[in-house]
Design a protein around this motif. Structure first.
Motif, short mmCIF file in Angstrom:
data_model
loop_
_atom_site.label_atom_id
_atom_site.label_comp_id
_atom_site.label_asym_id
_atom_site.label_seq_id
_atom_site.Cartn_x
_atom_site.Cartn_y
_atom_site.Cartn_z
N VAL A 157 40.35 -14.42 -4.10
CA VAL A 157 39.67 -15.78 -3.87
C VAL A 157 40.58 -16.67 -4.11
O VAL A 157 41.20 -16.76 -4.98
CB VAL A 157 38.41 -15.88 -4.84
N LEU A 158 40.85 -17.78 -3.29
CA LEU A 158 41.85 -18.82 -3.27
C LEU A 158 41.14 -20.01 -2.84
O LEU A 158 40.10 -20.02 -1.92
CB LEU A 158 43.05 -18.59 -2.11
N PRO A 159 41.38 -21.11 -3.29
CA PRO A 159 40.99 -22.60 -3.03
C PRO A 159 41.84 -23.01 -1.60
O PRO A 159 42.89 -22.88 -1.30
CB PRO A 159 41.24 -23.40 -4.04
N VAL A 160 40.93 -23.84 -0.91
CA VAL A 160 41.56 -24.33 0.36
C VAL A 160 42.24 -25.62 -0.12
O VAL A 160 42.10 -26.40 -1.21
CB VAL A 160 40.40 -24.92 1.44
N GLY A 161 43.22 -26.01 0.92
CA GLY A 161 44.07 -27.36 0.53
C GLY A 161 44.95 -27.31 -0.41
O GLY A 161 45.40 -28.29 -0.86
N PHE A 220 44.20 3.23 4.17
CA PHE A 220 43.22 2.73 3.63
C PHE A 220 43.33 1.56 2.37
O PHE A 220 42.84 1.79 1.19
CB PHE A 220 42.36 3.96 2.76
N MET A 221 44.13 0.69 2.80
CA MET A 221 44.85 -0.27 1.82
C MET A 221 44.64 -1.56 2.37
O MET A 221 45.44 -2.48 2.60
CB MET A 221 46.08 0.24 1.47
N PRO A 222 43.30 -2.08 2.54
CA PRO A 222 43.02 -3.40 3.16
C PRO A 222 43.32 -4.53 2.36
O PRO A 222 43.47 -4.45 0.86
CB PRO A 222 41.70 -3.14 3.65
N ILE A 223 43.39 -5.87 2.72
CA ILE A 223 43.27 -6.66 1.96
C ILE A 223 42.27 -7.99 2.49
O ILE A 223 42.22 -8.00 3.72
CB ILE A 223 44.57 -7.58 2.36
N VAL A 224 41.41 -8.29 1.46
CA VAL A 224 40.53 -9.55 1.90
C VAL A 224 40.68 -10.75 1.13
O VAL A 224 40.72 -10.51 -0.22
CB VAL A 224 38.98 -8.95 1.70
N VAL A 225 40.72 -11.70 1.74
CA VAL A 225 40.98 -12.96 0.77
C VAL A 225 39.90 -13.90 1.27
O VAL A 225 39.51 -14.33 2.42
CB VAL A 225 42.31 -13.70 1.32
N ILE A 226 39.09 -14.45 0.47
CA ILE A 226 38.03 -15.33 0.63
C ILE A 226 38.61 -16.72 0.17
O ILE A 226 38.86 -17.10 -0.90
CB ILE A 226 36.82 -15.18 -0.23
N ALA A 227 38.41 -17.89 1.10
CA ALA A 227 38.95 -19.03 0.88
C ALA A 227 37.66 -19.95 0.66
O ALA A 227 36.79 -20.10 1.49
CB ALA A 227 39.94 -19.66 2.11
N LYS A 228 37.74 -20.56 -0.58
CA LYS A 228 36.42 -21.40 -0.79
C LYS A 228 36.86 -22.90 -1.24
O LYS A 228 38.02 -23.19 -1.18
CB LYS A 228 36.05 -20.84 -2.28
N SER A 229 35.76 -23.77 -1.24
CA SER A 229 36.16 -25.15 -1.47
C SER A 229 36.65 -25.16 -2.82
O SER A 229 36.27 -24.05 -3.72
CB SER A 229 34.87 -26.07 -1.31
N GLN A 230 37.21 -26.25 -3.18
CA GLN A 230 37.62 -26.60 -4.59
C GLN A 230 36.51 -26.35 -5.63
O GLN A 230 36.88 -25.42 -6.66
CB GLN A 230 38.28 -27.58 -4.91
N THR A 231 35.34 -26.93 -5.27
CA THR A 231 34.42 -26.83 -6.32
C THR A 231 33.95 -25.24 -6.47
O THR A 231 33.60 -24.77 -7.43
CB THR A 231 33.17 -27.48 -5.76
N ASP A 232 33.52 -24.59 -5.35
CA ASP A 232 33.16 -23.33 -5.25
C ASP A 232 34.24 -22.48 -6.03
O ASP A 232 33.87 -21.45 -6.57
CB ASP A 232 33.10 -22.87 -3.81
N ASP A 234 36.39 -23.11 -8.37
CA ASP A 234 36.36 -23.39 -9.99
C ASP A 234 35.18 -22.63 -10.47
O ASP A 234 35.48 -22.06 -11.46
CB ASP A 234 36.13 -25.03 -10.16
N GLN A 235 33.90 -22.68 -9.76
CA GLN A 235 32.78 -21.99 -10.50
C GLN A 235 33.03 -20.47 -10.33
O GLN A 235 32.67 -19.92 -11.22
CB GLN A 235 31.45 -22.27 -9.59
N TRP A 236 33.58 -19.86 -9.17
CA TRP A 236 34.02 -18.39 -9.15
C TRP A 236 34.96 -18.20 -10.35
O TRP A 236 34.97 -17.07 -10.92
CB TRP A 236 34.88 -18.28 -7.96
N LEU A 237 35.97 -19.02 -10.53
CA LEU A 237 37.13 -18.79 -11.49
C LEU A 237 36.51 -18.84 -13.00
O LEU A 237 36.84 -17.71 -13.83
CB LEU A 237 38.26 -19.78 -11.38
N GLN A 238 35.54 -19.69 -13.09
CA GLN A 238 34.93 -19.78 -14.44
C GLN A 238 34.02 -18.53 -14.82
O GLN A 238 34.33 -17.85 -15.78
CB GLN A 238 34.08 -20.93 -14.64
N ALA A 239 33.22 -18.05 -13.69
CA ALA A 239 32.54 -16.99 -13.83
C ALA A 239 33.34 -15.71 -14.23
O ALA A 239 32.92 -14.86 -14.84
CB ALA A 239 31.69 -16.73 -12.58
N THR A 240 34.13 -15.50 -13.42
CA THR A 240 35.12 -14.36 -13.52
C THR A 240 35.80 -14.08 -14.89
O THR A 240 36.02 -13.26 -15.33
CB THR A 240 36.36 -14.30 -12.09
N ARG A 241 36.53 -15.29 -15.40
CA ARG A 241 37.00 -15.54 -16.47
C ARG A 241 35.94 -15.09 -17.65
O ARG A 241 36.21 -14.16 -18.77
CB ARG A 241 37.53 -16.90 -16.77
#
Length: 367
Positions: A157-161, A220-232, A234-241
């Motif tokens: 998961v990465l932030p846009v911009g 069988f070694m795929p890569i998936v990247v989800i790009a989120k807005s900075q707010t989303d 930050d929420q994901w990062l805090q929840a994961t941490r």
């Protein structure tokens, strides 16, 4: 309509991507393509004109000349100029692709057979990302989804911009981290670190895969990247941490607990299916000459080799394809999968391995 649908599902041109660099790469590709088309039109046009207007039936007589200084200069200068016209935009694009300076964040990407490990610098967040498609789904030739073999259990998961720098390496053999939408493709070499970067412009889900033949499950070694807005993000990062911190605290509580055999076997089967069956096979028979069998033989049935069995799973085995699963699995998962291996397929040792034993082996303690 069918032809159009086929073209949309399988594009005939490069991916334009969702980053400035990927657009530069696409523009460079089209520039070189048009130059090559122009060269082809001119060369074949002159050739066919000469064939038609200077054919033998019209009485044409071949000219006899050689060592013309003017001709030598012309056919040296023209390719030279063409190459310069190609080199200028190509150099600009390559410099942009390699400029990893001043990143907003850094993610370490480590390849191993056959999964990716992501670690966010300065964020206390790291996890493994594995193929989400089960063995049963792979074996079933029907009902393949659009993203078949391109789905993972834990996406990056990465932030846009934001400028994201990737430090790419490998734990075992050469892999290659490739996401076409970012125009990022870097080899992951054991013992070395390669750098790449991206700045995603649009939120979304972007998929890639290992692009270096790395073993029997390379596909069988795929890569998936989800790009989120900075707010989303930050929420994901805090929840994961928070979730990872709670998981570590739960593991400490497990050290004083005794898990039941039924719980261990149920979880162990799940872990074995996702992490071990690809090599040792679902029936524990392994692959002769490549991966040893666990059913009815070896450390998994020897009462005196209980600690050795734990150590092999936790620390891996040098000189073989056996990875160290200690950094990859929780204490509970490690205890469960070892218990499962010691009691599945008729092994029936009766051993119920506990988290405290795993922790002791990790710390090099004598039980």
């Amino acid at each position: 309509m069918p032809a159009l649908a086929d073209t949309q599902s399988m594009p005939l041109n490069m991916t334009q991507g969702v980053t400035a660099v990927s657009q530069q790469v696409y523009d460079l590709h089209m520039t070189i393509f048009y130059i090559c088309v122009a060269i082809g039109v001119v060369v074949f046009g002159v050739m066919f004109w000469a064939i038609i207007h200077h054919r033998k039936s019209k009485g044409a007589v071949a000219a006899s000349f050689h060592e013309s200084t003017k001709v030598e200069i012309v056919w040296t200068l023209i390719p030279f100029v063409i190459l310069i016209l190609m080199a200028i935009p190509a150099t600009k694009t390559l410099l942009a692709m390699e400029d990893t300076s001043k990143p907003d964040m850094t993610v370490q990407v480590t390849g191993s057979q056959w999964k990716w490990h992501y670690r966010y610098f300065d964020e206390e967040v790291e996890f493994y990302s594995l193929l989400a498609t089960t063995s049963a789904q792979i074996a079933n030739e029907r009902d393949k989804r659009d993203n078949y073999l391109l789905e993972v259990d834990r996406p990056l998961v990465l932030p846009v911009g934001k400028k994201v720098r990737f430090l790419i390496t490998s734990q075992d053999v050469i892999h290659s981290w490739w996401v076409p939408d970012f125009a990022v493709k870097k080899d992951a070499n054991p013992g070395f670190i390669n750098e790449a970067w991206t700045r995603i412009d649009e939120p979304g889900i972007y998929r890639g895969q290992c692009a270096e033949l790395c073993g029997k499950d390379h596909g069988f070694m795929p890569i998936v990247v989800i790009a989120k807005s900075q707010t989303d993000y930050d929420q994901w990062l805090q929840a994961t941490r928070t979730a990872q911190r709670e998981a570590r605290e739960e593991e400490q509580r497990l050290l004083d607990m005794q898990m039941g055999m039924d719980e261990l076997m149920a979880l162990g089967e799940k872990v074995y299916t996702t992490r071990c069956a690809m090599c040792h096979q679902a029936n524990g028979q392994g692959l002769p000459g490549a991966f040893p069998a666990l059913a009815g033989q070896g450390v998994s049935v020897d009462p005196a080799a209980r600690l050795e069995h734990i150590s092999v799973v936790v620390h891996g085995q040098a000189g073989t394809a056996m990875q160290a699963f200690g950094p990859q699995l929780s204490l509970k998962e490690l205890a469960a999968v070892i218990t499962y291996e010691r009691n599945a397929w008729g092994n029936n040792t009766g051993d119920a391995v506990q988290a405290a034993e795993i922790q002791a082996v990790m710390n090099g303690e004598e039980l």
